[in-house]
Design a protein around this motif. Structure first.
Motif, PDB file in Angstrom:
ATOM      1  N   SER A 189      28.422  19.166 -13.496  1.00  8.11           N
ATOM      2  CA  SER A 189      27.707  18.077 -12.843  1.00  8.11           C
ATOM      3  C   SER A 189      28.602  17.359 -11.840  1.00  8.11           C
ATOM      4  O   SER A 189      28.169  17.005 -10.728  1.00  8.11           O
ATOM      5  CB  SER A 189      27.198  17.091 -13.896  1.00  8.11           C
ATOM      6  OG  SER A 189      26.562  15.985 -13.301  1.00  8.11           O
ATOM      7  N   PHE A 190      29.844  17.164 -12.211  1.00  4.04           N
ATOM      8  CA  PHE A 190      30.805  16.481 -11.343  1.00  4.04           C
ATOM      9  C   PHE A 190      30.951  17.214 -10.014  1.00  4.04           C
ATOM     10  O   PHE A 190      30.840  16.611  -8.930  1.00  4.04           O
ATOM     11  CB  PHE A 190      32.152  16.403 -12.073  1.00  4.04           C
ATOM     12  CG  PHE A 190      33.295  15.886 -11.242  1.00  4.04           C
ATOM     13  CD1 PHE A 190      33.395  14.535 -10.929  1.00  4.04           C
ATOM     14  CD2 PHE A 190      34.284  16.748 -10.781  1.00  4.04           C
ATOM     15  CE1 PHE A 190      34.458  14.049 -10.178  1.00  4.04           C
ATOM     16  CE2 PHE A 190      35.344  16.276 -10.023  1.00  4.04           C
ATOM     17  CZ  PHE A 190      35.436  14.927  -9.719  1.00  4.04           C
ATOM     18  N   TYR A 191      31.175  18.516 -10.074  1.00  2.92           N
ATOM     19  CA  TYR A 191      31.369  19.271  -8.838  1.00  2.92           C
ATOM     20  C   TYR A 191      30.081  19.410  -8.043  1.00  2.92           C
ATOM     21  O   TYR A 191      30.105  19.412  -6.796  1.00  2.92           O
ATOM     22  CB  TYR A 191      31.994  20.633  -9.140  1.00  2.92           C
ATOM     23  CG  TYR A 191      33.464  20.517  -9.472  1.00  2.92           C
ATOM     24  CD1 TYR A 191      34.391  20.223  -8.482  1.00  2.92           C
ATOM     25  CD2 TYR A 191      33.909  20.659 -10.783  1.00  2.92           C
ATOM     26  CE1 TYR A 191      35.740  20.076  -8.783  1.00  2.92           C
ATOM     27  CE2 TYR A 191      35.259  20.524 -11.089  1.00  2.92           C
ATOM     28  CZ  TYR A 191      36.163  20.232 -10.088  1.00  2.92           C
ATOM     29  OH  TYR A 191      37.488  20.082 -10.386  1.00  2.92           O
ATOM     30  N   SER A 192      28.961  19.512  -8.721  1.00  2.00           N
ATOM     31  CA  SER A 192      27.685  19.565  -8.004  1.00  2.00           C
ATOM     32  C   SER A 192      27.473  18.311  -7.174  1.00  2.00           C
ATOM     33  O   SER A 192      27.027  18.374  -6.019  1.00  2.00           O
ATOM     34  CB  SER A 192      26.534  19.747  -8.990  1.00  2.00           C
ATOM     35  OG  SER A 192      26.582  21.017  -9.613  1.00  2.00           O
ATOM     36  N   HIS A 193      27.813  17.162  -7.735  1.00  7.94           N
ATOM     37  CA  HIS A 193      27.654  15.904  -7.011  1.00  7.94           C
ATOM     38  C   HIS A 193      28.628  15.789  -5.846  1.00  7.94           C
ATOM     39  O   HIS A 193      28.418  14.980  -4.930  1.00  7.94           O
ATOM     40  CB  HIS A 193      27.827  14.719  -7.961  1.00  7.94           C
ATOM     41  CG  HIS A 193      26.612  14.424  -8.789  1.00  7.94           C
ATOM     42  ND1 HIS A 193      26.434  14.915 -10.059  1.00  7.94           N
ATOM     43  CD2 HIS A 193      25.493  13.711  -8.505  1.00  7.94           C
ATOM     44  CE1 HIS A 193      25.263  14.517 -10.534  1.00  7.94           C
ATOM     45  NE2 HIS A 193      24.665  13.797  -9.610  1.00  7.94           N
ATOM     46  N   LEU A 194      29.701  16.580  -5.872  1.00 11.50           N
ATOM     47  CA  LEU A 194      30.667  16.568  -4.777  1.00 11.50           C
ATOM     48  C   LEU A 194      30.356  17.625  -3.722  1.00 11.50           C
ATOM     49  O   LEU A 194      31.153  17.846  -2.811  1.00 11.50           O
ATOM     50  CB  LEU A 194      32.079  16.787  -5.331  1.00 11.50           C
ATOM     51  CG  LEU A 194      32.703  15.585  -6.053  1.00 11.50           C
ATOM     52  CD1 LEU A 194      34.021  15.982  -6.699  1.00 11.50           C
ATOM     53  CD2 LEU A 194      32.916  14.423  -5.093  1.00 11.50           C
ATOM     54  N   GLY A 195      29.203  18.258  -3.851  1.00 15.05           N
ATOM     55  CA  GLY A 195      28.789  19.220  -2.842  1.00 15.05           C
ATOM     56  C   GLY A 195      29.242  20.644  -3.075  1.00 15.05           C
ATOM     57  O   GLY A 195      29.103  21.497  -2.191  1.00 15.05           O
ATOM     58  N   PHE A 196      29.779  20.931  -4.266  1.00 18.54           N
ATOM     59  CA  PHE A 196      30.160  22.300  -4.606  1.00 18.54           C
ATOM     60  C   PHE A 196      28.922  23.071  -5.067  1.00 18.54           C
ATOM     61  O   PHE A 196      28.021  22.510  -5.690  1.00 18.54           O
ATOM     62  CB  PHE A 196      31.196  22.310  -5.731  1.00 18.54           C
ATOM     63  CG  PHE A 196      32.588  21.929  -5.307  1.00 18.54           C
ATOM     64  CD1 PHE A 196      33.605  22.871  -5.325  1.00 18.54           C
ATOM     65  CD2 PHE A 196      32.888  20.636  -4.909  1.00 18.54           C
ATOM     66  CE1 PHE A 196      34.896  22.534  -4.950  1.00 18.54           C
ATOM     67  CE2 PHE A 196      34.182  20.281  -4.530  1.00 18.54           C
ATOM     68  CZ  PHE A 196      35.183  21.233  -4.548  1.00 18.54           C
ATOM     69  N   GLU A 197      28.895  24.366  -4.766  1.00 22.34           N
ATOM     70  CA  GLU A 197      27.808  25.248  -5.185  1.00 22.34           C
ATOM     71  C   GLU A 197      28.278  26.185  -6.291  1.00 22.34           C
ATOM     72  O   GLU A 197      29.434  26.598  -6.323  1.00 22.34           O
ATOM     73  CB  GLU A 197      27.308  26.071  -4.008  1.00 22.34           C
ATOM     74  CG  GLU A 197      26.712  25.266  -2.884  1.00 22.34           C
ATOM     75  CD  GLU A 197      26.208  26.169  -1.767  1.00 22.34           C
ATOM     76  OE1 GLU A 197      25.639  27.240  -2.089  1.00 22.34           O
ATOM     77  OE2 GLU A 197      26.396  25.818  -0.597  1.00 22.34           O
ATOM     78  N   ASN A 198      27.368  26.515  -7.173  1.00 24.50           N
ATOM     79  CA  ASN A 198      27.664  27.462  -8.245  1.00 24.50           C
ATOM     80  C   ASN A 198      27.700  28.872  -7.667  1.00 24.50           C
ATOM     81  O   ASN A 198      26.685  29.392  -7.213  1.00 24.50           O
ATOM     82  CB  ASN A 198      26.591  27.357  -9.339  1.00 24.50           C
ATOM     83  CG  ASN A 198      26.939  28.166 -10.570  1.00 24.50           C
ATOM     84  OD1 ASN A 198      27.767  29.080 -10.526  1.00 24.50           O
ATOM     85  ND2 ASN A 198      26.318  27.828 -11.695  1.00 24.50           N
ATOM     86  N   VAL A 199      28.891  29.487  -7.665  1.00 22.57           N
ATOM     87  CA  VAL A 199      29.035  30.854  -7.163  1.00 22.57           C
ATOM     88  C   VAL A 199      29.520  31.782  -8.279  1.00 22.57           C
ATOM     89  O   VAL A 199      30.167  32.795  -8.021  1.00 22.57           O
ATOM     90  CB  VAL A 199      30.009  30.901  -5.953  1.00 22.57           C
ATOM     91  CG1 VAL A 199      29.444  30.117  -4.786  1.00 22.57           C
ATOM     92  CG2 VAL A 199      31.400  30.386  -6.339  1.00 22.57           C
ATOM     93  N   SER A 200      29.186  31.441  -9.508  1.00 21.14           N
ATOM     94  CA  SER A 200      29.665  32.187 -10.675  1.00 21.14           C
ATOM     95  C   SER A 200      29.266  33.656 -10.601  1.00 21.14           C
ATOM     96  O   SER A 200      28.181  34.004 -10.142  1.00 21.14           O
ATOM     97  CB  SER A 200      29.098  31.568 -11.952  1.00 21.14           C
ATOM     98  OG  SER A 200      29.494  30.214 -12.075  1.00 21.14           O
ATOM     99  N   ARG A 201      30.191  34.492 -11.076  1.00 21.33           N
ATOM    100  CA  ARG A 201      29.946  35.929 -11.082  1.00 21.33           C
ATOM    101  C   ARG A 201      30.884  36.585 -12.089  1.00 21.33           C
ATOM    102  O   ARG A 201      31.957  36.063 -12.364  1.00 21.33           O
ATOM    103  CB  ARG A 201      30.188  36.519  -9.685  1.00 21.33           C
ATOM    104  CG  ARG A 201      29.741  37.971  -9.525  1.00 21.33           C
ATOM    105  CD  ARG A 201      30.216  38.587  -8.222  1.00 21.33           C
ATOM    106  NE  ARG A 201      29.645  37.957  -7.028  1.00 21.33           N
ATOM    107  CZ  ARG A 201      29.865  38.412  -5.797  1.00 21.33           C
ATOM    108  NH1 ARG A 201      30.634  39.481  -5.609  1.00 21.33           N
ATOM    109  NH2 ARG A 201      29.320  37.796  -4.764  1.00 21.33           N
ATOM    110  N   ASP A 202      30.441  37.705 -12.629  1.00 19.92           N
ATOM    111  CA  ASP A 202      31.278  38.520 -13.518  1.00 19.92           C
ATOM    112  C   ASP A 202      31.786  37.740 -14.729  1.00 19.92           C
ATOM    113  O   ASP A 202      32.905  37.943 -15.200  1.00 19.92           O
ATOM    114  CB  ASP A 202      32.481  39.093 -12.747  1.00 19.92           C
ATOM    115  CG  ASP A 202      32.057  39.931 -11.554  1.00 19.92           C
ATOM    116  OD1 ASP A 202      30.987  40.565 -11.627  1.00 19.92           O
ATOM    117  OD2 ASP A 202      32.785  39.938 -10.543  1.00 19.92           O
TER     118      ASP A 202
END
Length: 219
Positions: A189-202
């Protein structure tokens, strides 16, 4: 300073915090903060036989090898948080293998795995994982941030990350990523609010953000 250190629990909430560049004398504090937050943001003291194991991997090498992007949060005279970054992850990983891991491997050579997380940490030191090229192409930088509980959820984390993003932008870095513990929902949640996108993989939990001047250019 022995006997004069004020515990986190006793520190007044009203004491003045400031963000400053990290210096070599902060190394012990970085080891301690990393240990006290290594269990998905909680104290991991019971999980490691050597209290320096987390710091060998996730904090002190950044201070030593990339001090230009290392900042700490100071509450009075006490260092209670840090944000650490590198502009070029691939180059940093090369430098770790040349100058950092050899000395750490000697330091832990006789350490038997006794606590729950020892074996995993020792494995990471013996055979460090390289970051995937698909990630580094667009997000070559990465960062770590940890703050002791007394100042968590106080707004300082956002200020510290923003300071680091500004520094990386000034160095003309196109993008930055961060790896998260799978159980650390608050960090997502913290990073989402800072404009980061979820790029999770593998199977890896990764959040990333393009930096000013490079938005929309991800390939």
């Amino acid at each position: 300073m022995a006997g004069k250190q004020v515990t986190v629990e006793m520190m007044p909430r009203s004491s003045c915090c400031r963000i400053r560049p990290a210096v070599d004398d902060d190394a012990d504090a970085l080891f301690d903060i990393c240990l006290k937050t290594a269990d998905a943001g909680a104290d991991a003291s019971a999980l490691f036989g050597d209290p320096r194991l987390p710091g060998y991997i996730w904090s002190v090498p950044y201070l030593k090898l990339a001090p230009e992007f290392a900042y700490v949060l100071a509450d009075g005279l006490r260092t209670i948080g840090y944000v650490l970054a590198v502009a070029d992850t691939a180059r940093f990983e090369d430098e770790l293998e040349k100058t950092w891991w050899p000395q750490v491997r000697r330091a832990v050579a006789d350490l038997p795995p006794r606590r729950p997380n020892d074996a995993q940490a020792l494995e990471r030191i013996a055979a460090p994982r390289r970051s995937p090229q698909w990630l580094l192409t667009d997000y070559p930088a990465h960062l770590h941030i940890n703050i002791l509980p007394i100042r968590q959820s106080s707004g300082w984390g956002r200020k510290m990350v923003n300071k680091t993003l500004d520094a990386l932008s000034s160095a003309h870095v196109p993008g930055v990523h961060v790896g998260l513990h799978p159980l650390n929902e608050r960090a997502r949640s913290f990073y989402s609010h800072l404009g980061f996108e979820n790029v999770s993989r593998d199977g890896h939990i990764l959040y990333a953000r393009r930096l000013p001047g490079h938005e929309g250019k991800a390939g």
